[in-house]
Design a protein around this motif. Structure first.
Motif, PDB file in Angstrom:
ATOM      1  N   TYR A  15      19.917 -30.444 -99.559  1.00 18.43           N
ATOM      2  CA  TYR A  15      19.547 -31.854 -99.388  1.00 18.43           C
ATOM      3  C   TYR A  15      20.776 -32.673 -99.749  1.00 18.43           C
ATOM      4  N   ARG A  18      23.691 -31.505-102.065  1.00 22.24           N
ATOM      5  CA  ARG A  18      23.217 -30.421-102.925  1.00 22.24           C
ATOM      6  C   ARG A  18      22.789 -29.211-102.108  1.00 22.24           C
ATOM      7  N   VAL A  20      20.759 -25.796-101.875  1.00 26.82           N
ATOM      8  CA  VAL A  20      19.574 -25.279-102.572  1.00 26.82           C
ATOM      9  C   VAL A  20      19.335 -23.799-102.249  1.00 26.82           C
ATOM     10  N   LEU A  38      10.536 -19.235-110.040  1.00 24.70           N
ATOM     11  CA  LEU A  38      10.207 -20.337-110.944  1.00 24.70           C
ATOM     12  C   LEU A  38      10.165 -21.642-110.158  1.00 24.70           C
ATOM     13  N   ASN A  39       9.614 -22.680-110.758  1.00 26.68           N
ATOM     14  CA  ASN A  39       9.670 -23.997-110.129  1.00 26.68           C
ATOM     15  C   ASN A  39      11.131 -24.375-109.905  1.00 26.68           C
ATOM     16  N   ALA A  41      13.089 -22.966-107.682  1.00 31.86           N
ATOM     17  CA  ALA A  41      13.893 -21.833-107.189  1.00 31.86           C
ATOM     18  C   ALA A  41      14.272 -21.986-105.712  1.00 31.86           C
ATOM     19  N   GLY A  42      13.505 -22.792-104.971  1.00 30.66           N
ATOM     20  CA  GLY A  42      13.810 -22.987-103.551  1.00 30.66           C
ATOM     21  C   GLY A  42      12.740 -22.454-102.608  1.00 30.66           C
ATOM     22  N   LYS A  43      11.564 -22.131-103.125  1.00 30.68           N
ATOM     23  CA  LYS A  43      10.498 -21.544-102.291  1.00 30.68           C
ATOM     24  C   LYS A  43      10.047 -22.506-101.190  1.00 30.68           C
ATOM     25  N   THR A  44       9.758 -23.743-101.599  1.00 31.88           N
ATOM     26  CA  THR A  44       9.299 -24.722-100.600  1.00 31.88           C
ATOM     27  C   THR A  44      10.393 -24.985 -99.571  1.00 31.88           C
ATOM     28  N   THR A  45      11.627 -25.036-100.036  1.00 33.75           N
ATOM     29  CA  THR A  45      12.741 -25.286 -99.112  1.00 33.75           C
ATOM     30  C   THR A  45      12.836 -24.157 -98.088  1.00 33.75           C
ATOM     31  N   ARG A  48       9.859 -24.550 -95.692  1.00 29.93           N
ATOM     32  CA  ARG A  48      10.088 -25.678 -94.760  1.00 29.93           C
ATOM     33  C   ARG A  48      11.146 -25.318 -93.715  1.00 29.93           C
TER      34      ARG A  48
HETATM   35  P1  ADP Z   1      10.238 -24.530-105.446  1.00 28.77           P
HETATM   36  O1  ADP Z   1       9.345 -24.632-104.258  1.00 28.77           O
HETATM   37  O2  ADP Z   1      10.671 -23.130-105.746  1.00 28.77           O
HETATM   38  O3  ADP Z   1       9.667 -25.194-106.678  1.00 28.77           O
HETATM   39  P2  ADP Z   1      11.918 -26.435-104.041  1.00 28.77           P
HETATM   40  O4  ADP Z   1      12.335 -25.815-102.766  1.00 28.77           O
HETATM   41  O5  ADP Z   1      10.793 -27.431-103.997  1.00 28.77           O
HETATM   42  O6  ADP Z   1      11.608 -25.289-105.116  1.00 28.77           O
HETATM   43  O7  ADP Z   1      13.164 -27.164-104.714  1.00 28.77           O
HETATM   44  C1  ADP Z   1      14.428 -26.503-104.851  1.00 28.77           C
HETATM   45  C2  ADP Z   1      15.423 -27.538-105.341  1.00 28.77           C
HETATM   46  O8  ADP Z   1      15.620 -28.512-104.317  1.00 28.77           O
HETATM   47  C3  ADP Z   1      14.947 -28.296-106.575  1.00 28.77           C
HETATM   48  O9  ADP Z   1      16.024 -28.467-107.455  1.00 28.77           O
HETATM   49  C4  ADP Z   1      14.485 -29.631-106.041  1.00 28.77           C
HETATM   50  O10 ADP Z   1      14.676 -30.640-106.974  1.00 28.77           O
HETATM   51  C5  ADP Z   1      15.368 -29.821-104.809  1.00 28.77           C
HETATM   52  N1  ADP Z   1      14.654 -30.565-103.752  1.00 28.77           N
HETATM   53  C6  ADP Z   1      13.492 -30.229-103.171  1.00 28.77           C
HETATM   54  N2  ADP Z   1      13.135 -31.113-102.228  1.00 28.77           N
HETATM   55  C7  ADP Z   1      14.105 -32.059-102.234  1.00 28.77           C
HETATM   56  C8  ADP Z   1      14.319 -33.265-101.487  1.00 28.77           C
HETATM   57  N3  ADP Z   1      13.451 -33.648-100.534  1.00 28.77           N
HETATM   58  N4  ADP Z   1      15.429 -33.971-101.748  1.00 28.77           N
HETATM   59  C9  ADP Z   1      16.314 -33.571-102.697  1.00 28.77           C
HETATM   60  N5  ADP Z   1      16.182 -32.455-103.431  1.00 28.77           N
HETATM   61  C10 ADP Z   1      15.085 -31.705-103.216  1.00 28.77           C
END
Ligand code: ADP
Length: 245
Positions: A15, A18, A20, A38-39, A41-45, A48
């Protein structure tokens, strides 16, 4: 390669400035894969990125023989079921119509029977005429899952699917996911080790944007110090794995 297989090679994602995800290479096959980390870690990223919601910065993502360009083509989009962490549902619609809409978006002609089957499987058949906005949080989550399942996806992506569900609903969801996984690749993200154990899935451990390990729950247990009691081994093995970074 099966048309349900997902192959990721050298994926980086981020993002703004940064980064990720770093050089992610892995394959998701038919059956259930847990994305454990862990929270943060990048799972949602990663999920997506698989949906096509985030364009890969570098690397490639393939679903069967198709490679994602900037976005998936319509036929791949139709083959992907997605349950985001915060699903948006049309509150003004009736439950049956919201599901029909999800089916229409996927160009699926499975019809009323399939919709009924899905509503039944998530325990909402008796709420088909309710307005979506009148459902409880757990019911909305189950309706979102029905929407993700309705068009027989080849790839089902579930971001923290059991959050907000009670024990009975979790158990029902597990049954549903297991049956969906018979003919599609299911990838679900979680930070809860108990979830991982309840599915006996393949596990991809994500740590600070990198794959720390791909294997089974028993392989993670084997990393725990020998004196660790059996019931603590998964947690201790996981902590050993991610503290070794
Ligand atoms: P998880 O799902 O494992 O908790 P995320 O993929 O949500 O992890 O997040 C990974 C990293 O990316 C985190 O440090 C988070 O703060 C950052 N992040 C997630 N979404 C965004 C965003 N839309 N903009 C900026 N940083 C983001």
């Amino acid at each position: 390669m099966l048309d349900t297989d997902v192959r990721i090679e050298g994926l980086t994602q981020g993002y703004g400035r940064r980064q990720v995800l770093f050089d992610i290479t892995c394959t998701f096959e038919r059956g259930i894969t847990a994305l454990l980390g862990l929270n943060g870690a990048g799972k949602t990223t990663l999920i997506r990125s698989l949906v096509g919601d985030l364009r890969p910065r570098s690397g490639s993502i393939r679903l069967g023989e198709a490679q994602m360009r900037d976005q998936w083509e319509r036929s791949q989009l139709a083959a992907i079921g997605y349950l985001p962490q915060d699903p948006r549902l049309p509150g003004h619609m009736r439950v049956r119509d919201a599901l029909a809409y999800a089916q229409w978006l996927k160009c699926d002609d499975g019809g009323r029977e399939r919709r009924h089957e899905c509503l039944d499987s998530v325990g909402l058949a008796d709420r088909a005429d309710s307005k979506v906005r009148d459902l409880s949080g757990g019911m909305k989550r189950r309706l979102s899952l029905a929407c993700a399942l309705v068009a027989h996806p080849k790839l089902l992506l579930l971001d923290e699917p059991t959050v907000g569900l009670d024990a009975e609903q979790r158990s029902g969801l597990r049954t549903l996911i297991k049956s969906a996984a018979e003919d599609c690749a299911v990838v679900f993200s979680t930070h809860e080790l108990a979830e991982v154990d309840s599915f006996d899935p393949r596990i991809v451990v994500l740590d600070a944007g990198r794959i720390a390990m791909t294997g089974s729950a028993d392989e993670i247990r084997s990393l725990a110090p020998v004196e660790t009691p059996l019931q603590m081994r998964l947690e201790q093995g996981f902590l050993t794995l991610i503290s070794g970074r």
